[in-house]
Design an enzyme around this catalytic site. Structure first.
Site: not given
Ligand code: MIC
Ligand code: SF4
Length: 643
Positions: A537, A535, A379, A119, A64-65
């Site tokens: 990550r 995140s 965010r 995630d 999905d990313h």
């Molecule tokens: C995000 O919302 O920052 C992400 C991208 O979903 C991350 C995961 C990632 O960095 O791949 C998260 O929230 O953990």
């Molecule tokens: Fe995707 Fe992270 Fe954004 Fe949720 S917050 S939509 S998991 S990138």
């Protein structure tokens, strides 16, 4: 003494430790999820563990990313993950099927079960009464292999909801109010449990919006009870058998209580650049806007989309505004297409995006220079949108849609009467984009497909007894993982290639960091409070590991990032006296002797600042297991040694 709902589920899954807040507990994990941006690493780690089939009740991999596919990298990663899943017993949600948290809630989440996901917004599952926790990819890999998941036993905060939301005031406003009161650090070490009469007035998608964005509090997770509303949702998803009523005991004791009267809430917005910088629409005033983005795992449910369609019906997006809409899942998109709501959105001038994270992680739709963008996301960290000086406001879908029409921040209550928006009695169910794994006896016939961008993860070394290293970077408070390891359309495709992605490590703060750290070979990062928020990550730990970072000394850490540092074999340390932070400058030479003996003996280490000529003490507040892991050089080494 009665128990809270979170305590009941944790206790039922307890494998080690005791339910004493602040101490380490190990829990059994029933379900796991991964997404593609963290998934390739998680599956490489799972392969390295050598476990043939996952041992969980259900493991699902979502794509999905990284769905832009602007080069071969994303598509290669998708094929890699798809083939690993097929072989090792994991369900594979294909690109186009939707955002992991939305789809997991619809199709797999079960009240009372434990779920960890690579995630940070995995707590979305708390909307149906799960203990759903965001974790690093390595922790998820271990859980897939049947290993225990360790957390600090959290304190439990009760959020007592009373009253009922006024028309056009949304679930998003509830969580924004919680963030306004508790801040982005307010949930660290805590589970937020929602109780009270007001719970009944909120649907499952609304509850999920609230638990999803509880991640921004730094909380371990958030949870709602499982009640008749949960049953109706699961029944409409054709899964009534998964329902189980769950709630806290009436005499449960909580560590903190927050009271929110839903009737008193007003439309709110989180202003740039932090989810807790919350103001009412009235306080912000008439703000001209350039862009509106509706979607993300926080606000992309059918209910959200139906409200948006209602507001847009027969109207046209303001000429100065770009409106994009990304429904959260194939199920949502399908149903919008079936009931005509999609046509209404298209007619109004919305730019319809595929069911994926998209703009939320900077995969397209970056605003214009200095552009003001209203987003229904969770965010708004600086630069995350892909436009460094973009001004991102986090709002409800109702507020976003109303504003897209007027061209300025608009109180949705100006829309007048609000109709009843109800969830359907039956959702359109078609799981044809979820590929099941092959049976165990056929796994040998499946070949794992690896593209050239998939590089092995960096090897961590056992902890050295003496660390002599310079401070390669000094940063301030609230450094997010988006600062440490930025994402976006250019960088996200490199998630499977640590050497390459490391070139962007901390680039938002200091473009010289990568070259400097490599040149220094060994170094230490110094930071302020809430270091690593955001995140899950693990790249925010693996890139520094690759660049030779041995320790990170800060005022305080965010939970998942600290766990990721330990998993990678990097020492997470906090100042015993925060005043010492001011006495260190970038490039100061720092020395720690007898590190292993010091951490084995206690929870402090003495550091000498050789450049300035003084000693200071740092805390290493770790469990015995975490210390052993650091000494071994991270979780993979530790797991290998203890198999
Ligand atoms: C995000 O919302 O920052 C992400 C991208 O979903 C991350 C995961 C990632 O960095 O791949 C998260 O929230 O953990
Ligand atoms: Fe995707 Fe992270 Fe954004 Fe949720 S917050 S939509 S998991 S990138």
């Amino acid at each position: 003494m009665g128990m809270t709902l979170a305590q009941k589920i944790l206790k039922e899954h307890l494998v080690s430790g005791e339910m004493v807040a602040g101490t380490e507990i190990g829990i059994r994990i029933d379900q796991t999820l991964t997404q593609d941006a963290t998934g390739t690493m998680a599956y490489l780690e799972f392969e390295a563990m050598g476990v043939p089939r996952v041992k969980t009740e259900r493991s699902v991999a979502y794509i999905d990313h990284n769905t832009l596919q602007s080069g071969f990298e994303n598509a290669d990663d998708h094929r890699f993950i798809g083939s690993v899943c097929k072989k090792h017993g994991i369900y594979f949600s294909r690109p186009g099927n939707g955002i992991c948290h939305q789809v997991h809630l619809e199709r797999f989440g079960i009240p009372g079960k434990t779920l960890i996901g690579s995630d940070s917004h995995t707590p979305t599952g708390g909307g149906i009464g799960m203990i759903a926790i965001g974790a690093g990819g390595m922790d998820v890999a271990v859980a897939m292999g049947g290993g225990t998941y360790y957390i600090t036993c959290p304190k439990i905060v009760k959020v007592e909801l009373t009253g009922k939301l006024s028309p056009w005031v949304a679930a998003k406003d509830v969580i924004l109010e919680v963030l306004r009161r508790l801040s982005v650090k307010g949930g660290v070490g805590k589970i937020i449990e929602y109780c009270g009469e007001g719970v009944k007035t909120l649907s499952v998608p609304e509850r999920a919006t609230i638990t999803n964005m509880g991640a921004e509090l730094g909380a371990t997770t958030s949870i709602f009870p499982s009640d008749e509303t949960t049953r109706a949702f699961l029944k409409a998803q054709g899964r009534e058998e998964d329902y189980k009523p769950l709630s806290a005991d009436s005499d449960a004791v909580y560590d903190e209580v927050v009271e929110i009267n839903l009737s008193e809430l007003v439309p709110l917005a989180a202003c740039p650049h932090s989810p807790d910088n919350v103001k009412s629409v009235e306080e912000i005033g008439k703000l001209k806007i350039d862009q509106v983005c509706i979607g993300s795992c926080t606000n992309s449910s059918l209910l959200d989309m139906l409200k948006v369609a209602h507001i847009l019906k027969g109207k046209t997006v303001h000429p100065d505004v770009s409106l994009s809409i990304a429904p959260g899942s194939k199920q949502v998109l399908n149903m919008l297409a079936e009931n005509g709501a999609l046509a209404i959105m298209i007619d109004a001038g919305a730019r319809i995006l595929e069911s994926a994270c998209g703009p939320c992680i900077g995969m397209g739709q970056s605003p214009n220079s200095g552009g003001i963008s209203l987003r229904t996301f969770n965010r708004n960290f600086e630069g995350r949108s892909g436009t460094k000086d973009g001004q991102i406001y986090l709002v409800s879908p109702e507020l976003a849609a109303a504003s897209a029409l007027t061209g300025y921040l608009t109180d949705p209550r100006e829309l007048g009467d609000m109709p009843e928006f109800a969830l359907p009695e039956v959702f359109t169910i078609n799981d044809n984009m979820i590929v099941p794994p092959v049976p165990a006896e056929e796994m040998d016939s499946v070949e794992v497909l690896r593209g050239p961008n998939i590089k092995p993860f960096p090897v961590s070394e056992p902890l050295a007894d003496t660390i002599e290293a310079g401070c390669s970077l000094k940063v301030g408070d609230n450094i997010t993982t988006d600062h440490i390891m930025p994402a976006g359309a250019k960088i996200l495709p490199l998630r499977s290639n640590i050497p390459k992605i490391s070139e962007y490590c901390f680039a938002v703060c200091d473009e010289g960091f990568h070259d400097r750290a490599l040149e220094m070979k060994k170094s230490i990062i110094v930071g302020g409070s809430n270091y690593g928020q955001g995140s899950s990550r693990e790249h925010a730990a693996l890139a520094p590991l690759y660049l030779g970072v041995k320790a990170v000394i800060v005022k305080s850490f965010a939970r998942i990032h600290m766990a990721n540092l330990i998993n990678a074999g990097i020492m997470p340390m906090t100042f015993a006296d925060e005043a010492d932070y001011d006495r260190i400058d970038q490039m100061d030479e720092l020395v720690m002797c007898d590190v292993i003996a010091q951490i084995q003996k206690g929870n402090t280490v003495t550091v000498t600042n050789r450049t300035k000529g003084f000693d200071f003490t740092v805390q290493v507040d770790l469990s015995e297991r975490q210390k052993a892991m650091l000494i071994a050089g991270g979780l993979l080494n530790y797991t290998r040694e203890n198999q």
